[in-house]
Write a protein that holds these residues in place. Structure first.
Motif, PDB file in Angstrom:
ATOM      1  N   GLY A 180     -10.620  13.158   9.533  1.00 59.08           N
ATOM      2  CA  GLY A 180      -9.599  14.288   9.250  1.00 59.08           C
ATOM      3  C   GLY A 180      -8.823  13.809   8.048  1.00 59.08           C
ATOM      4  N   TYR A 181      -9.182  12.934   7.353  1.00 63.70           N
ATOM      5  CA  TYR A 181      -8.685  12.706   6.029  1.00 63.70           C
ATOM      6  C   TYR A 181      -9.675  12.420   4.915  1.00 63.70           C
ATOM      7  N   PRO A 182      -9.084  12.738   3.667  1.00 62.19           N
ATOM      8  CA  PRO A 182      -9.841  12.174   2.677  1.00 62.19           C
ATOM      9  C   PRO A 182     -10.412  10.759   2.267  1.00 62.19           C
ATOM     10  N   ARG A 183      -9.380  10.018   2.980  1.00 58.23           N
ATOM     11  CA  ARG A 183      -9.655   8.303   2.866  1.00 58.23           C
ATOM     12  C   ARG A 183      -9.457   7.681   4.257  1.00 58.23           C
ATOM     13  N   LYS A 184     -10.029   6.600   4.222  1.00 56.68           N
ATOM     14  CA  LYS A 184     -10.035   5.959   5.570  1.00 56.68           C
ATOM     15  C   LYS A 184      -8.320   5.458   5.728  1.00 56.68           C
ATOM     16  N   VAL A 185      -8.061   5.609   7.017  1.00 51.44           N
ATOM     17  CA  VAL A 185      -6.535   5.357   7.224  1.00 51.44           C
ATOM     18  C   VAL A 185      -6.470   3.677   7.505  1.00 51.44           C
ATOM     19  N   ILE A 186      -5.284   3.274   6.957  1.00 49.83           N
ATOM     20  CA  ILE A 186      -4.908   1.895   7.524  1.00 49.83           C
ATOM     21  C   ILE A 186      -4.441   1.604   8.505  1.00 49.83           C
ATOM     22  N   PHE A 187      -4.755   0.780   9.474  1.00 52.98           N
ATOM     23  CA  PHE A 187      -4.308   0.646  10.589  1.00 52.98           C
ATOM     24  C   PHE A 187      -3.848  -0.832  10.585  1.00 52.98           C
ATOM     25  N   PHE A 234      -5.111  -6.132   8.535  1.00 51.22           N
ATOM     26  CA  PHE A 234      -5.103  -4.685   8.027  1.00 51.22           C
ATOM     27  C   PHE A 234      -6.428  -4.077   7.985  1.00 51.22           C
ATOM     28  N   VAL A 235      -6.569  -2.918   8.579  1.00 45.65           N
ATOM     29  CA  VAL A 235      -8.062  -2.396   8.785  1.00 45.65           C
ATOM     30  C   VAL A 235      -8.205  -0.937   8.150  1.00 45.65           C
ATOM     31  N   TYR A 236      -9.239  -0.981   7.259  1.00 50.02           N
ATOM     32  CA  TYR A 236      -9.399   0.393   6.798  1.00 50.02           C
ATOM     33  C   TYR A 236     -10.528   1.083   8.015  1.00 50.02           C
ATOM     34  N   ALA A 237     -10.058   2.307   8.502  1.00 50.98           N
ATOM     35  CA  ALA A 237     -11.134   2.793   9.535  1.00 50.98           C
ATOM     36  C   ALA A 237     -10.935   4.393   9.316  1.00 50.98           C
ATOM     37  N   THR A 238     -12.231   5.091   9.328  1.00 52.28           N
ATOM     38  CA  THR A 238     -12.364   6.576   9.628  1.00 52.28           C
ATOM     39  C   THR A 238     -11.567   6.864  10.819  1.00 52.28           C
ATOM     40  N   HIS A 239     -10.966   8.131  10.673  1.00 48.49           N
ATOM     41  CA  HIS A 239     -10.221   8.675  11.792  1.00 48.49           C
ATOM     42  C   HIS A 239     -10.106   9.931  11.725  1.00 48.49           C
ATOM     43  N   CYS A 240     -10.386  10.535  12.931  1.00 46.73           N
ATOM     44  CA  CYS A 240     -10.458  12.356  12.888  1.00 46.73           C
ATOM     45  C   CYS A 240      -9.121  12.948  12.747  1.00 46.73           C
ATOM     46  N   PHE A 277       0.818  -1.229  -0.139  1.00 51.21           N
ATOM     47  CA  PHE A 277       0.026   0.020  -0.077  1.00 51.21           C
ATOM     48  C   PHE A 277       0.836   1.216  -0.069  1.00 51.21           C
ATOM     49  N   LYS A 278       0.551   2.204  -0.733  1.00 49.98           N
ATOM     50  CA  LYS A 278       1.360   3.439  -0.862  1.00 49.98           C
ATOM     51  C   LYS A 278       0.182   4.544  -0.106  1.00 49.98           C
ATOM     52  N   GLY A 279       1.089   5.293   0.489  1.00 47.95           N
ATOM     53  CA  GLY A 279       0.014   6.357   1.256  1.00 47.95           C
ATOM     54  C   GLY A 279       1.081   7.283   2.152  1.00 47.95           C
ATOM     55  N   GLU A 280       0.425   8.333   2.594  1.00 46.88           N
ATOM     56  CA  GLU A 280       1.036   9.271   3.543  1.00 46.88           C
ATOM     57  C   GLU A 280       0.728   8.901   4.957  1.00 46.88           C
ATOM     58  N   LYS A 281       1.924   9.231   5.737  1.00 39.98           N
ATOM     59  CA  LYS A 281       2.030   8.826   7.080  1.00 39.98           C
ATOM     60  C   LYS A 281       1.003  10.039   7.944  1.00 39.98           C
ATOM     61  N   THR A 282       0.414   9.772   8.960  1.00 45.53           N
ATOM     62  CA  THR A 282      -0.180  10.645   9.710  1.00 45.53           C
ATOM     63  C   THR A 282       0.937  11.486  10.340  1.00 45.53           C
ATOM     64  N   PRO A 283       0.654  12.708  11.084  1.00 47.21           N
ATOM     65  CA  PRO A 283       1.524  13.460  11.481  1.00 47.21           C
ATOM     66  C   PRO A 283       2.429  12.837  12.633  1.00 47.21           C
ATOM     67  N   THR A 314     -18.168  10.218   6.792  1.00 43.72           N
ATOM     68  CA  THR A 314     -17.855   9.249   7.813  1.00 43.72           C
ATOM     69  C   THR A 314     -17.568   9.836   9.035  1.00 43.72           C
ATOM     70  N   VAL A 315     -17.479   9.203  10.114  1.00 39.80           N
ATOM     71  CA  VAL A 315     -16.992   9.709  11.269  1.00 39.80           C
ATOM     72  C   VAL A 315     -16.082   8.696  12.122  1.00 39.80           C
ATOM     73  N   CYS A 316     -15.125   9.242  12.721  1.00 43.97           N
ATOM     74  CA  CYS A 316     -14.016   8.427  13.516  1.00 43.97           C
ATOM     75  C   CYS A 316     -14.627   7.261  14.152  1.00 43.97           C
ATOM     76  N   ILE A 317     -13.946   6.031  14.191  1.00 42.75           N
ATOM     77  CA  ILE A 317     -14.654   5.077  14.878  1.00 42.75           C
ATOM     78  C   ILE A 317     -14.150   5.119  16.555  1.00 42.75           C
ATOM     79  N   HIS A 318     -13.396   6.021  16.938  1.00 44.53           N
ATOM     80  CA  HIS A 318     -13.221   6.330  18.334  1.00 44.53           C
ATOM     81  C   HIS A 318     -13.891   7.415  18.921  1.00 44.53           C
ATOM     82  N   THR A 319     -13.774   8.661  18.503  1.00 45.54           N
ATOM     83  CA  THR A 319     -14.103   9.959  18.753  1.00 45.54           C
ATOM     84  C   THR A 319     -15.514  10.230  18.221  1.00 45.54           C
TER      85      THR A 319
END
Length: 494
Positions: free
Chosen positions: A483-490, A437-443, A206-212, A473-478
């Motif tokens: 906070g991102y255009p696509r779901k984050v891979i965790f 690997f999990v795709y999930a919405t994150h704030c 998977f190619k992508g950008e790291k979170t801050p 979509t909304v963050c699965i935790h908060t």
């Protein structure tokens, strides 16, 4: 892989076989590294000796990746191993990020040094110092440089290839007149890493950008390639960083632009290391041992002559054919190894080369010669079949290409079957615990990301360039908006 102790991983005893992956993936990995003769423990904690078979694999990685760099205009050079400590103190986030891992020389020549010297953990600081001397005008740009070298990071928990005190890598460092040019370079290099991993290593990523929170220390943004291992964990296999003007300001790298105004350059850095060898081991191996991708394998084919030691006539016939096949295949550029060790039985040889992951094995005996065939064994499928000697030389290159395709398809299928798109925290935890690997919405909140890691051991691997949209979509935790255009891979990761 289980949590590692501060002591080096123990070598397997010679009396037992490989630990099955399902029983203990960590022990299986250690068994492979030593039994396949890739590396040995070094005398300093956390160090390793890369043995000839492992280093041959690294050489193929290095040579082919280097060709890709040069095809895009990059040149190789070399910077010193020792870096003045004061260089690290010029860029605050950089020194903070690397401070716990620095190895520092305080004495030399029998005297205490006036200024401590850091053993290179990465070269942004010394590159910045030299670029400030080399760059005066926009006509000096871009600088597209790369170096192949060793680096040292004082790791507390080590594992051969995956995390060692000293390791080998390449680090690219480029300087550009504009942000757009530097961002294009950052994207180009992560694309090269992804292409190399898939086209040469048969390892999908998977190619992508790291979170801050996961960015490289001192970077404005970090791009990454993330590969799935056979236990479902992620391995960061290569990264490319856009530094903006951070290091240019810290080291006063300025130039006269086209309008004759003073401006700061925009810099990038990107790296790929011997860690990728660990990725090939864990991304392709099975309970028999390694499975080498053909384009990088030290030996693509092993040729085993079979005859009775007391039958001189059969021995002469078989070895004559073996010599002929060896010369013809080598002439085509096939990396072929003849195993004619008289002290080992054919079965022992087969087991050794299976463990070392050689893609194809050829067997030639007197009965095969009578029938005009050789026996061809495929390391991935385990199948063995007769192939006509008259067509063998033309067959092998196609067999190696098919092997690569099958190996890539196997890894991609495994990854896709172990990747899930979730919408609730309970689903998230369930899939992470199952090795997905999990795709999930994150704030995008750093505290939330930290909570998820502490609670589930999963980290944000990247915001993928391609993946499920997070729009609406909304963050699965908060419960906050994405906070991102696509779901984050965790995923859990090495």
């Amino acid at each position: 892989m289980t949590k590692q102790s501060a002591k080096p991983a123990a070598k397997p005893s010679k009396g037992r076989g490989l630990t099955p992956q399902a029983e203990d993936f960590s022990a299986w990995y250690n068994d492979i590294v030593y039994r396949a003769d890739l590396a040995d423990l070094g005398p300093v904690r956390g160090s390793m000796v890369i043995k000839p078979y492992g280093y041959a694999l690294w050489e193929h990685i290095q040579r082919n990746l280097d060709d890709m760099f040069k095809a895009t205009g990059h040149e190789n050079l070399y910077f010193p191993l020792l870096i003045p400590m004061s260089f690290f103190e010029r860029e605050a986030s950089h020194v903070e990020g690397f401070s716990p891992e620095l190895a520092v020389v305080t004495h030399a020549g029998g005297k205490e040094l006036e200024e401590p010297l850091v053993i290179r953990p990465t070269s942004e600081t010394i590159v910045g110092e030299m670029y400030s001397k080399w760059i005066q005008s926009y006509r000096d740009l871009p600088l597209l440089y790369n170096q192949w070298c060793n680096v040292m990071r004082w790791e507390l928990r080590t594992r051969p290839f995956l995390r060692t005190t000293e390791f080998l890598w390449q680090e690219g460092h480029t300087a550009h007149a504009t942000a757009d040019e530097a961002l294009a370079e950052t994207t180009q290099m992560v694309d090269i890493y992804a292409d190399f991993s898939e086209q040469w290593g048969a390892l999908p990523v998977f190619k992508g950008e790291k979170t801050p929170g996961e960015r490289f220390a001192g970077a404005k943004l970090t791009y990454t390639i993330e590969a799935m291992m056979r236990d479902g964990k992620a391995l960061q296999a290569g990264t490319s960083h856009y530094m903006g003007e951070n290091f240019a300001r810290a080291f006063d790298i300025t130039f006269n632009d086209v309008n004759n105004n003073q401006a700061y350059v925009h810099t990038t850095s990107w790296g790929f290391s011997t860690r990728f060898i660990g990725g090939l081991i864990m991304g392709h191996g099975d309970d028999k041992g390694l499975i080498m991708p053909p384009l990088l394998a030290p030996h693509q084919v092993v040729l085993v002559p079979i005859y009775r030691a007391t039958d001189d006539e059969a021995r002469s016939r078989v070895l004559a054919e073996v010599d002929k096949l060896h010369a013809e295949l080598k002439g085509l550029g096939v990396r072929i190894k003849v195993d004619d060790r008289p002290e080992l039985s054919p079965g022992r040889k087969f087991n050794e080369w299976e463990q070392k992951g050689v893609p194809l094995r050829l067997e030639v005996g007197p009965n095969d010669l009578d029938e005009g065939v050789a026996q061809l064994a495929d390391r991935l499928s385990g199948e063995k079949r007769a192939v006509k000697l008259a067509n063998l030389v033309q067959t092998i290159p196609a067999e190696l290409a098919a092997f690569h395709d099958a190996l890539y398809a196997r890894a991609k299928t495994f990854r896709d079957e172990h990747t899930a798109d979730v919408s609730t925290l309970d689903e998230f935890k369930e899939r992470i615990d199952a090795g997905y690997f999990v795709y999930a919405t994150h704030c995008g909140d750093a505290d939330s990301e930290k909570w998820l890691q502490e609670t589930t051991k999963a980290t944000a691997r990247c915001v993928p360039f391609d993946g499920p949209s997070a729009e609406g979509t909304v963050c699965i935790h908060t419960g906050k908006a994405s906070g991102y255009p696509r779901k984050v891979i965790f995923a859990k990761a090495y």
